[in-house]
Scaffold this motif. Structure first.
Motif, PDB file in Angstrom:
ATOM      1  N   GLU A   9     -68.207 -98.391 -54.013  1.00  0.00           N
ATOM      2  CA  GLU A   9     -66.757 -98.198 -54.028  1.00  0.00           C
ATOM      3  C   GLU A   9     -66.173 -98.544 -55.398  1.00  0.00           C
ATOM      4  N   LEU A  63     -66.964 -95.693 -57.686  1.00  0.00           N
ATOM      5  CA  LEU A  63     -66.067 -94.571 -57.378  1.00  0.00           C
ATOM      6  C   LEU A  63     -64.675 -94.801 -57.963  1.00  0.00           C
ATOM      7  N   ARG A 107     -62.857 -92.241 -60.522  1.00  0.00           N
ATOM      8  CA  ARG A 107     -61.497 -91.745 -60.311  1.00  0.00           C
ATOM      9  C   ARG A 107     -60.593 -92.074 -61.493  1.00  0.00           C
ATOM     10  N   ARG A 118     -71.029 -86.532 -55.785  1.00  0.00           N
ATOM     11  CA  ARG A 118     -70.078 -85.538 -55.270  1.00  0.00           C
ATOM     12  C   ARG A 118     -68.722 -85.697 -55.951  1.00  0.00           C
ATOM     13  N   GLU A 119     -68.234 -86.927 -56.025  1.00  0.00           N
ATOM     14  CA  GLU A 119     -66.932 -87.161 -56.673  1.00  0.00           C
ATOM     15  C   GLU A 119     -67.032 -86.986 -58.179  1.00  0.00           C
ATOM     16  N   ALA A 174     -67.071 -83.300 -59.265  1.00  0.00           N
ATOM     17  CA  ALA A 174     -65.742 -82.706 -59.083  1.00  0.00           C
ATOM     18  C   ALA A 174     -64.775 -83.171 -60.163  1.00  0.00           C
ATOM     19  N   ALA A 175     -64.997 -84.392 -60.681  1.00  0.00           N
ATOM     20  CA  ALA A 175     -64.102 -84.961 -61.694  1.00  0.00           C
ATOM     21  C   ALA A 175     -64.593 -84.729 -63.115  1.00  0.00           C
TER      22      ALA A 175
END
Length: 312
Positions: free
Chosen positions: A78, A81, A85, A121-122, A125-126
């Motif tokens: 987390e 992540l 982000r 995955r994140e 996409a970023a």
């Protein structure tokens, strides 16, 4: 064993002693800021922004390794992540490094693979590139298996690390070559026995150059991670002589180590990245930095003496 490796082995052994660790954690906290951006994500992003202004890109790494529970592993996922982000909002190149033992590799290979999938995955996409650091020799095989599994699943924005001091590394390169990997090549910073690793700095350096040249010939994108002026000079000479363009490789150095060299290489038109660690679990990382050069040990002594004077 040559004197350089004997020094490293001794420092890493002493650093594991509870009394030494406790002393540095209490008295030497100021020292870690030489090599670590800070304990928070905000401090790491601030350091990365400062590097960008100098033409050097940042590799952000949340420190931590060898977790002991699935709960800890998921908590690290987390936090990584959150880093992904945060980077998604930045205009500069986005790059993250992590260790699989942060994500529970020692508990279960399946757990580490699952948590890596979630991060990738994140990250993809970023537009964030993710590199899996290579840890000590007992964990190499599992790291390679996870890398292979993720590449087979289609994750392209994933890199790996190979260490020139391990005897097995050329065979590991053969293993991953079909995936046209993005590889960070390092000498290796862990204490390894003579049964699995070269114990002579000259042999480690020679293997580093051999692997670097082979990867460049094979079309592998190579992150040449060293502070050694001789190895950097040889990399520059070889790529120029072979007509290898500067977009086929890059140089990577550590935050706080030879910053003037980082800026100089960037001015010469090379892609340069600084490995910027942050977080509360800085002691193992600091131990490995101290073990790299005797001069670093003197910095520790001065820091500890200063801390004792202030508290005496």
């Amino acid at each position: 064993m040559d004197l350089t490796l004997a020094y490293r082995s001794l420092v890493l052994q002493v650093a594991e002693h509870p009394w030494v660790k406790g002393l540095i954690l209490r008295r030497g906290r100021g020292l870690y800021r030489r090599y670590v951006a800070g304990e928070t994500l905000e401090e790491a992003l601030k350091a990365a922004e400062a590097l960008e202004k100098e033409g050097v890109h940042a590799i952000l790494d949340l420190l931590g390794e060898m977790v002991r529970s699935e709960e800890e592993a998921r908590a690290f996922q987390e936090e990584i992540l959150k880093l992904v982000r945060a980077l998604a909002q930045k205009p500069w190149p986005r790059y993250v490094s992590l260790k699989l033992t942060q994500l529970g590799l020692d508990l279960s290979e399946e757990l580490a693979l699952e948590l890596m999938r979630g991060i990738l995955r994140e990250a993809e996409a970023a537009g964030v590139f993710v590199r899996m650091d290579m840890e000590d020799s007992p964990r190499v095989e599992a790291t390679l298996r996870i890398y292979e599994a993720l590449r087979k699943e289609g994750f392209a924005g994933l890199g790996l690390v190979l260490q020139s001091y391990l005897y097995r590394t050329e065979k590991d390169l053969d293993w991953i070559l079909p995936y046209r990997p993005n590889v960070r090549l390092v000498k290796g910073a862990y204490k390894e026995p003579k049964e699995v690793a070269f114990q002579d700095k000259r042999l480690i350096d020679a293997e580093f150059l051999h692997l670097m040249k082979r990867m460049l010939r094979e079309g592998v994108y190579v992150a040449i991670a060293t502070h050694d002026p001789r190895l950097i000079g040889e990399a520059k000479r070889y790529t120029e002589a072979m007509g290898i363009p500067k977009d086929r490789f890059e140089f990577q150095l550590l935050f706080g180590v030879r910053p003037e060299e980082q800026r100089r290489l960037a001015r010469e038109g090379y892609t340069v990245r600084a490995y910027v660690p942050y977080g509360r679990f800085w002691y193992p990382y600091l131990s490995r930095r101290i073990a790299e050069r005797p001069e670093n040990l003197w910095l520790v002594v001065r820091s500890l003496l200063g801390g004792l004077a202030q508290n005496g």
